[in-house]
Design an enzyme around this catalytic site. Sequence first.
Site: not given
Length: 495
Positions: A54, A126
Site C-alpha cells: 500500500h 481492502n
Amino acid sequence: MTIHHTTTDAGAPAPSDEHSLTLGPDGPLLMQDAYLIEVMANFNRERVPERQPHAKGAGAYGRFEVTNDVSAYTRAAVFRPGAVTDVFARLAGNVGERGSADTLRDTRGFSVKFYTDEGNLDIVGNNVPVFFIRDPLKFPSLIRAAKRRADNELHDNNMLWDFWTLSPESAHLVALVMGDRGIPRTFRHMNGYGLHAFSWINSAGEIHWVKYHFKSNQGVEWLSQQEGQHMAGTDPDCCLRDLYESIAAGDYPSWSLKVQIMPFEDAKTYRFNPFDVTKVWPHSDYPLIDVGVLTLNRNVTDHHSEVEQAAFAPSNLVPGTGLSLDRLLLGRSFAYADAHRNRIGVNHNQLPVNAPRVAVHSYSKDGRMRFVPATDPVYAPNSMGGPRADAYRAAEVRWRADGEMVRAAITRHAEDDDWVQARTLVRDVMDAGARNRLVNNVIQHVSQGVQEPVLSRVFDYWKAIDLETGQQIEAGVLANLHPSATPAPRMENAR
Ligand code: NDP
C-alpha cells in the site's frame, strides 16, 4: 501578496537562496556553511521509508454520520444514533511502489480513521471482502512473491503463481482480483471491506461478531485489462487525481457503512469458520444492516505530513469494539503499529493527522520526535494523582480460550474448503461476460513468465475452482505458449 524572507529551520534569516559559501567565487565550499548543510541534509531525509504494501495512496478528510440504531450490538459512541464523527481515509494501491500506476491489477487499500469521542477507531481494510492467506506467518512471503526478485529486481509472475498455487486458501481472492474488480475505475468507484470478523460489545456486556462493508454510493466500476494498461501509460496517477479533483470540485464521494452481525454462539457451529478471512459470510445468512454514511469532503494540503505519515492500525479500537479469533487480524494488530513505529517513529500518534481529538493521558515517555511533553508521574501505579485505567470505560472484549499450544491449520467447519466460495463467485455471481474476462485476464497474466512446475499447478488450481474455467485457462495459456500446436482461443478483454 506579502513576500517573507527565507529563514533556516531554526527561524534565523537565511543568507542566500542560490549561492553556497565558498573561498572566493571559484574556490572550495566551506564546512561552516551550516545553511547549505541544512538544505542538503533535509533533502537527503525527505523520504520516510515507503509502506511495504500500500505504498501509493490518496487521502482525504470527511465525516461519518450514523443513520440507523445499532446500539443493541455496540456501546461505541461513534455508532450511536445521530452521531457525527470526523474521519480521515486513505485509499491506496497494494504491491506497487509509490511511483507505480494506479491501474495495476491488484487489491486496493481502504482505511478509515474515525476521530471519535472515545479515541481513534481505525478500520483498515481492502476493496475486496477476503484476503489471500489466513495466517500472519505467511504475510511477508505473500508480499515478497508479489514484489521484486532478489537477482534482477523484476516482478515475476512465476513466483507469484508459485506462492498462490502452494497456498490454495488464496483461490477466493485470486478469483476476485483476476476478475473485473481487480482494476477499479477510480478509488471512488470501489467498495471497502473491513475483511475480518471483529467483535462488538453492547451496554449489557453482550458480544456479537461483526463484519464492516463500505458500499460505494458512486457504484462499483472497473477498467478492462486494456483500459488499465492504457491508463498506466497515459495517466498513471488517475485514481489519485480523480479523488483530489472530485473533492476540490465539491463532488464529494460517499460510502454507506453496513455491517453483518453474527450472534456470539453462532460462531462455533456456523457452516464456515467465521474467523477465516479467506471467506465471506454469505449475505443470505447474515444480511447487511445499515449503520451510516461516510463522506470525504476535504483534501489534504500536504500529501507528506497528512497521507504519507497517516498511520492506520487495526489495534486502534474504541470501547464497544474489539478483535476476534481471526489470526490474521491478531497478527495485524501487532504488525501495523510496529510498522509505523519503524517507518515514522514511536511518537507517530502525536502527528496532527494521527492525533486523537480527545485528551491523551498515557504513560508513554520520550522517544524520537516527541513534542507533546510527558508529565509526572511517569509510572503507574502511583500515589501522585496520575491517570488511572478504568476497565468499564475500556469495555475490552474478552472471550474464553482453552486448549493445548499447537501449530496447526484453523478448524474446518462443515462446508469449509479452499475452493467453495471462489467457485460460487465464478459460477454464480459472475455472468458469462465477467467469466470470459476473468479467463482472458488469467491467460494473459499466466502467459507472461509462468513455467513448469508452477504452470501445471496453475491449471489444477483453476480446475479446482471451476473445471470449465480451468480448462479454458489451460487451453488459452498453452495456445499462447505453443502457438503452432493448439488453435488460439479468442482473447477478449473488451467490455
Ligand atoms: P450474494 O449472492 O448475495 O451477492 C454477491 C455479491 O458479490 C454482491 O452483493 C456483490 O458484493 C459481489 N459481486 C457482484 N458482482 C461481482 C463481481 N463481478 N466480482 C466480485 N464480486 C461481485 O453474495 P453471497 O453473500 O451469497 O456470496 C457469494 C459470493 O459473492 C462470495 O463467494 C463472494 O465471492 C462474493 N461476495 C460476497 C460478499 C459478502 O460479504 N457476502 C461481498 C462481496 C462479494 P457487494 O454488494 O459487496 O458489491
